[in-house]
Design a protein around this motif. Sequence first.
Motif, PDB file in Angstrom:
ATOM      1  N   ILE A 113      24.204  -1.417   0.510  1.00 47.66           N
ATOM      2  CA  ILE A 113      24.164  -0.453   1.026  1.00 47.66           C
ATOM      3  C   ILE A 113      24.510   0.069   2.155  1.00 47.66           C
ATOM      4  N   THR A 114      25.072   1.603   2.349  1.00 46.85           N
ATOM      5  CA  THR A 114      25.475   1.892   3.712  1.00 46.85           C
ATOM      6  C   THR A 114      24.776   3.221   3.548  1.00 46.85           C
ATOM      7  N   VAL A 115      24.315   3.367   4.677  1.00 43.96           N
ATOM      8  CA  VAL A 115      23.421   4.220   5.296  1.00 43.96           C
ATOM      9  C   VAL A 115      24.487   4.754   6.370  1.00 43.96           C
ATOM     10  N   GLU A 116      24.355   6.284   6.251  1.00 45.64           N
ATOM     11  CA  GLU A 116      25.581   7.666   7.537  1.00 45.64           C
ATOM     12  C   GLU A 116      24.443   8.148   7.631  1.00 45.64           C
ATOM     13  N   TRP A 117      24.889   8.834   9.232  1.00 42.34           N
ATOM     14  CA  TRP A 117      24.522  10.090   9.765  1.00 42.34           C
ATOM     15  C   TRP A 117      25.461  10.059  10.732  1.00 42.34           C
ATOM     16  N   LYS A 118      26.027  11.479   9.942  1.00 44.83           N
ATOM     17  CA  LYS A 118      27.503  11.609  11.316  1.00 44.83           C
ATOM     18  C   LYS A 118      27.391  13.232  10.654  1.00 44.83           C
ATOM     19  N   ARG A 119      27.533  13.898  12.359  1.00 49.49           N
ATOM     20  CA  ARG A 119      28.542  15.189  12.231  1.00 49.49           C
ATOM     21  C   ARG A 119      30.199  15.129  11.605  1.00 49.49           C
ATOM     22  N   LYS A 120      30.013  16.058  10.962  1.00 48.67           N
ATOM     23  CA  LYS A 120      31.178  16.576   9.219  1.00 48.67           C
ATOM     24  C   LYS A 120      32.876  17.314  10.734  1.00 48.67           C
ATOM     25  N   PRO A 121      33.500  17.158  10.083  1.00 47.65           N
ATOM     26  CA  PRO A 121      34.543  17.666  10.608  1.00 47.65           C
ATOM     27  C   PRO A 121      34.658  19.142  10.754  1.00 47.65           C
ATOM     28  N   ASP A 122      33.503  19.739   9.626  1.00 47.64           N
ATOM     29  CA  ASP A 122      33.361  21.037   9.426  1.00 47.64           C
ATOM     30  C   ASP A 122      32.467  21.540  10.223  1.00 47.64           C
ATOM     31  N   GLY A 123      31.616  20.805  11.098  1.00 45.73           N
ATOM     32  CA  GLY A 123      30.447  21.376  11.963  1.00 45.73           C
ATOM     33  C   GLY A 123      29.195  20.995  11.166  1.00 45.73           C
ATOM     34  N   THR A 124      29.032  20.610  10.220  1.00 45.21           N
ATOM     35  CA  THR A 124      27.677  20.284   9.407  1.00 45.21           C
ATOM     36  C   THR A 124      27.215  19.271   9.479  1.00 45.21           C
TER      37      THR A 124
END
Length: 353
Positions: free
Chosen positions: A260-271
């Motif tokens: 199970i992989t959990v991600e929390w990050k900013r995307k290149p489009d700023g979202t």
Amino acid sequence: SPFCQYQAFGDTLGSVMAAVEALPDGTVLLNADMELVWCNQTASNHLGLNTLTDRHHNIINIFRVPEFARYARQEDWPSPILIHTHHNGGTRALLINMTRYGPEDFLMVTRDVTQIEKLETMRRDFIANVSHELPTPLTVLAGFLETLAETPAEALSDEQRAQYLNLMREQANRMQAIISDLLTLSTLESQPQGDGGPLNMTDIIRASLDQARALSAGRHEFKTDIDANLHITGMANELTSAISNLINNAVHYTPPPGTITVEWKRKPDGTALFAVTDTGIGVATKDIPRLTERFYRVDHSRSRATGGTGLGLAITRHVALRHDGELKVDSRLGAGSRFSIVFPARRIVAGLP
């Protein structure tokens, strides 16, 4: 002067036609032979009409639906007819009403009731599901209570009595979970949307991960990609519920040993992106659009075995919408799933106070 009167009439007619063109309902004018005279753009979209090529052709020959043909050939039309047609890979529900106007002409009005019909179906399903979900644990609970009340104390061993009480507790907890989730949904739908305040999403995610690891009891591998400096504005209790639902679902529907992989990050489009990816059982493509419906389950027996109420994804979707976000689902049957919430850039804050 006659010219001024003619100009005024032309202006009035132009205003009327513009108003009819702006109507959300389709409007079709037919002559005495039911040939197309004119239609607005809405009717053109509803029925697939082309005023350049279809004018002066019989509407029954243009809109080739047997139910409509039978309806149009009637002498009068005391009530509208509901027609289902294929549209963009789905089904469109059209309510069509015909009436006479003028000496021998006909007026046809079309209304797209696809969304209304969908909501009505969901309402009926919701009532049916609630009526089904709550009686099941109630029946089990009542049955055990009756057994304990009518069976002599000496006829039951301590182990049997403990087993019955444990099963009764499980069913009572299940009813509590259903009612709690229903109240949560009701609150989300009835309360006005608010921006909330700056949140430390990392703390919320890590707390949910701790609960998921306890639920997993070492049967899964957890991977994380968390930006500790990424914060958004929102309601802590709502986002905690949504995040916990997604991570716990991954545990429930990923057979061990799974990842199970959990991600929390900013995307290149700023979202901002929160995502949970698992290597679990996955979901068939046909079921994905209905996953966020209340009580909808792909596998009823497995959902009950894991203690799910069938309301978690409905709650998560509402939370995402209340935070101007979008819940996305990517999954393949037998190949795992990825559930993500994308938050707009305007929700991101530079830091915490």
